[in-house]
Every structure is written in structure tokens, then in C-alpha cells.
Design a protein around this motif. Sequence first.
Motif, PDB file in Angstrom:
ATOM      1  N   UNK A 264      41.913  35.189  45.824  1.00  0.00           N
ATOM      2  CA  UNK A 264      43.210  35.862  45.728  1.00  0.00           C
ATOM      3  C   UNK A 264      43.069  37.375  45.884  1.00  0.00           C
ATOM      4  N   UNK A 265      41.823  37.857  45.926  1.00  0.00           N
ATOM      5  CA  UNK A 265      41.550  39.287  46.099  1.00  0.00           C
ATOM      6  C   UNK A 265      41.320  39.561  47.585  1.00  0.00           C
ATOM      7  N   UNK A 266      42.108  40.453  48.153  1.00  0.00           N
ATOM      8  CA  UNK A 266      42.062  40.694  49.600  1.00  0.00           C
ATOM      9  C   UNK A 266      40.691  41.143  50.083  1.00  0.00           C
ATOM     10  N   UNK A 267      40.066  42.061  49.331  1.00  0.00           N
ATOM     11  CA  UNK A 267      38.772  42.574  49.785  1.00  0.00           C
ATOM     12  C   UNK A 267      37.716  41.470  49.817  1.00  0.00           C
ATOM     13  N   UNK A 268      37.732  40.613  48.813  1.00  0.00           N
ATOM     14  CA  UNK A 268      36.773  39.506  48.779  1.00  0.00           C
ATOM     15  C   UNK A 268      37.016  38.549  49.939  1.00  0.00           C
ATOM     16  N   UNK A 269      38.246  38.114  50.083  1.00  0.00           N
ATOM     17  CA  UNK A 269      38.566  37.115  51.103  1.00  0.00           C
ATOM     18  C   UNK A 269      38.267  37.640  52.506  1.00  0.00           C
ATOM     19  N   UNK A 270      38.663  38.866  52.771  1.00  0.00           N
ATOM     20  CA  UNK A 270      38.457  39.427  54.108  1.00  0.00           C
ATOM     21  C   UNK A 270      36.981  39.650  54.406  1.00  0.00           C
ATOM     22  N   UNK A 379      29.884  44.354  54.265  1.00  0.00           N
ATOM     23  CA  UNK A 379      30.671  43.188  53.837  1.00  0.00           C
ATOM     24  C   UNK A 379      30.239  42.720  52.447  1.00  0.00           C
ATOM     25  N   UNK A 380      28.931  42.746  52.186  1.00  0.00           N
ATOM     26  CA  UNK A 380      28.446  42.332  50.866  1.00  0.00           C
ATOM     27  C   UNK A 380      28.979  43.240  49.767  1.00  0.00           C
ATOM     28  N   UNK A 381      28.976  44.548  50.028  1.00  0.00           N
ATOM     29  CA  UNK A 381      29.486  45.493  49.022  1.00  0.00           C
ATOM     30  C   UNK A 381      30.970  45.271  48.761  1.00  0.00           C
ATOM     31  N   UNK A 382      31.728  45.047  49.827  1.00  0.00           N
ATOM     32  CA  UNK A 382      33.159  44.805  49.654  1.00  0.00           C
ATOM     33  C   UNK A 382      33.426  43.462  48.983  1.00  0.00           C
ATOM     34  N   UNK A 383      32.525  42.508  49.180  1.00  0.00           N
ATOM     35  CA  UNK A 383      32.677  41.208  48.519  1.00  0.00           C
ATOM     36  C   UNK A 383      32.653  41.365  47.002  1.00  0.00           C
ATOM     37  N   UNK A 389      31.019  42.226  35.205  1.00  0.00           N
ATOM     38  CA  UNK A 389      30.551  41.279  34.197  1.00  0.00           C
ATOM     39  C   UNK A 389      30.319  39.885  34.738  1.00  0.00           C
ATOM     40  N   UNK A 390      30.902  38.899  34.047  1.00  0.00           N
ATOM     41  CA  UNK A 390      30.704  37.502  34.422  1.00  0.00           C
ATOM     42  C   UNK A 390      31.346  37.164  35.759  1.00  0.00           C
ATOM     43  N   UNK A 391      32.291  37.981  36.203  1.00  0.00           N
ATOM     44  CA  UNK A 391      32.906  37.738  37.508  1.00  0.00           C
ATOM     45  C   UNK A 391      31.873  37.841  38.627  1.00  0.00           C
ATOM     46  N   UNK A 392      30.886  38.712  38.439  1.00  0.00           N
ATOM     47  CA  UNK A 392      29.855  38.912  39.462  1.00  0.00           C
ATOM     48  C   UNK A 392      29.085  37.623  39.710  1.00  0.00           C
ATOM     49  N   UNK A 393      28.812  36.875  38.640  1.00  0.00           N
ATOM     50  CA  UNK A 393      28.075  35.615  38.776  1.00  0.00           C
ATOM     51  C   UNK A 393      28.809  34.655  39.704  1.00  0.00           C
ATOM     52  N   UNK A 394      30.104  34.534  39.508  1.00  0.00           N
ATOM     53  CA  UNK A 394      30.903  33.617  40.318  1.00  0.00           C
ATOM     54  C   UNK A 394      30.980  34.078  41.773  1.00  0.00           C
ATOM     55  N   UNK A 395      31.212  35.370  41.968  1.00  0.00           N
ATOM     56  CA  UNK A 395      31.289  35.927  43.321  1.00  0.00           C
ATOM     57  C   UNK A 395      29.947  35.783  44.032  1.00  0.00           C
ATOM     58  N   UNK A 396      28.873  35.982  43.288  1.00  0.00           N
ATOM     59  CA  UNK A 396      27.524  35.873  43.841  1.00  0.00           C
ATOM     60  C   UNK A 396      27.263  34.477  44.400  1.00  0.00           C
TER      61      UNK A 396
END
Length: 470
Positions: A264-270, A379-383, A389-396
Motif C-alpha cells: 500500500x506504500x507507493x515507494x515500496x510497490x514502485x 531501488x533497494x533503498x527506496x524499497x 523496526x519490525x517493519x524492516x524484517x517484513x520488507x526484507x
Amino acid sequence: MKCFSFKGIMRLNIILGIVIVAFGLELLDTTIAWAVIPDISSSLNTSNALIYLALSAYLISNAIFIPLGSWLIPKFGSKKIFSCAILFFTVGSLTIATSQSIHIFILGQAIEGLGGALMVPTGRNLLLKVSHQSQHPKILNMLPLCGNLAGMIGPTLGAFITEALSWHFIYLVNIPFLIFLFILTQIHFPKKNTPSLKKPFDFYGFFFLATASFTGILGANLLSENISNLFLPSSMIIFAVFFVFLAIKHLKKSQLLIQTYPFSVDTFKSSIISGSLFRMALGGLTMSLPVFLHYKYSYTYIEAGSVMIFQPIGLLCGRFLSTKLYAKVGYMKSILIGCILSIACILTILLASKAISFFEIAIILLIIGFCQSIVFTGCNCLTFYGFKGEEINNVNVLMALFQKYSFAFSGTIVALTMTITNAFVNSNHSHTLSIEIFMLISISLILISILKMFQTETNIGVVSSKSTKN
């Protein structure tokens, strides 16, 4: 634990070094067998095609077990998971090295895949958690450093060891390094960097994702090997799509194994979609270019293989220069520059009216490698932008999955393009034509990645990257 003190910075650098070497060892084991597949198939009394398929067992296992990290890391901590990953990788290497049959060889690849699935994502997760966001570009930029070197020396090292000893020894090269990494991990990794997690294991989510990964990657590999028998690979790909649908539907409800809110976050999805498309385009080009040079410009296999070393050299150069580019013009413009230059390089190769010299193709590959570094790291940095915190684990975990899938399907697209072209074009130029078609496909993928990336706010990258100066 944010690393601002001298002691904290030193510890961060040591952990970074451990993960960089781990990344390199994983990539080394992926590439070291490429040049000696005939020796392996002869030793195991099987075909080259089956060895290629056996090597994909690593990729399949890797993709299957990556989602486990999102549950295991918060529950047991990075130190335990990283240590177990090293042990699995070591056991897998020993299993392959001592294998006397194709079945044991495949088993070893699968065990290694499990270790690799947890090793690098766990290390990256820890690094991003214990560092400040302004340090993330440097960390993400440096992580693939040894991996780039492994890509350069892997096939040559494998051929040398096989010639001098036996192919079995190519899987023993990393054992001393793995033991050393295990010892350093016990000393320098924090005992518990995350609180205990009490949420239950999402069996259904894992089953759906694992089944989708297995059937999708294996089906794609089978399809690229032989299009004359479409039933089995097509059925597997259809099953994969079905289980992806089930996984998405289940994960949206449970949010246990992998949480889907980052989409749902534009930067992540793009960034994750654009990065995956770019990785497929350039990854496939790297695989197919030596064949193209051989058939179109009569390069010898040695010449075609030797010139490819300039691409990882360009990647290495990009590792040291891209952070300065991000700080100057921002992530978004940097990614755009990398994409446009990549398209220009591909068109130069595609539209060349005369033979391209070794020197000219070396320059082109240097630029392509540099562009890969700019785009991948940007792209990795924008992801990870905006997550804490714990959000990083999920995004990773999500990023690791997309990277693995894009790598797997880049080779499949190349092989499938070649197979289809050879089936319909019965001439000596079919190899060249198939790769030219793939070049057009890769340009299309890069253009789509540009369009997808710039659906988000273009100033986000500028603000974030300039903060790295502070």
C-alpha cells in the motif's frame, strides 16, 4: 542499537563484513559449477540437462524457505538464525561434494538453498535494524561486493579446481570461510536484537507460498528446456498462479507469515516492481550476451567469456560511486539515468552495423555494470524507505522473494526465447535472432520499470539520499 559511537560503528562494520562475505560465498556456490557441468554430469552418469535442472533445486529451495525468515528472526533473533543458516549451507556443501548420485546432488543443493534463504536476508535485516537510515545506502551498496567478485571468478575458479583435482572440490572451497564466519557470528552478532514473537506459525501461508515457488520455478525451467511437451510445465505454471492467488488471499487475512501492507506504500510497490523488471532485463542480457558475441561476431568462447568480466567490474565501480550520485541528484533521477544508459547500451549492441571490437564491448559492459549498481541499490533503498523496526524484517523478506523470482525468470525468458525461435526459425542465424528478440524484450522491461517507478513522488529519493551527507 543504533551505531553512532566508535564502538558501535566498528561493530556495525564487522557485521557488515560478515554478511558481505556470506553473500559472496552464496553467489560463489551458484556460479562455480557453470563451467564444469559436463564433468559433473559425466561423474554422476546423467545428462547435462538434468544437472542444469538439479542446480535449479538450489533456487527452488531458496525461494521456498525465504518466507520462513519473517517468522524465525523475530522469534529466535538474528544471531541464532544466521548461525543455523551457516550450518545448513555447510552441510549442503559437504553433501554435494561427497555425492555419488544425482539424487544426493539434488539433496545437497536443496539444503544449501535453505541455508542461503536464511543467511543473507537475516544478515541484511540485522544491519538495517542496527544502523541509521542515512547509513542504508552505503550498507545496501556494499552488501553485494563479494557477490560481484564471486560472479567474476566463480566459473574460472570452478574450471581450474576441476582440472587440477575434481569437481567435488569446488564445493569444499567455501568450508573454511563458513567455519570462520560461524565463529565471528558468535562473537559479534547481538544475542537478541528483537523481542520474542509469540504469534503462531502460519502453516497455510507457508504451504501456499512454497507450492507456488516450487511449481512456478520448476515449471518455468521445464518450459524453457523443451517446448515440444507443453502439458507438464504449463500445468505447473497454472498451479503456481493458482497458489499465488491463494497465498495472497490468505496472507491478507492472516498477516502472520508475511504482512502485505507494504504494497500500500507507493515507494515500496514502485521500487520493488521496477527493480525486479530491471533485474530480469539485465540478468537475462548478461546470460545471453556471450552466445550472441560468439554467433554474430565470431568471438571464441574464451573471448566471449573473458569480455564479460567487465560487467562485474562496472558493478564494483558503481558500488563506490553511486552513493555520491544519490546524494547529488537523488534516487529517482539516478535510477532514470541508469535505465536510460542501459537502454542506450543495449541498442548500441543491437543496431551495430559492423562487428563490435573487444574493447568496444568491454566499455559497453562497464557502463551496463555501473548502471546495474545504480538502479539496484537505488531501488533497494527506496524499497526500505520509511519503514522502521519490525517493519524492516517484513520488507526484507518481500524484497528477497522478488529478487529471487526475478533472477529465476530472467534465465527462463532467455531460454524460452531461444527455444521458441529455434523451433520456428530453422537457420544458422536462429541463435543470434533469438537473443536480438530478447534484447527488445529487455528494453521493453526497462521502459516499463521507468514508467512504474515514476508513478510515485519523484522528490522522495532526493530528500532521502541527500540525508546521507549528514
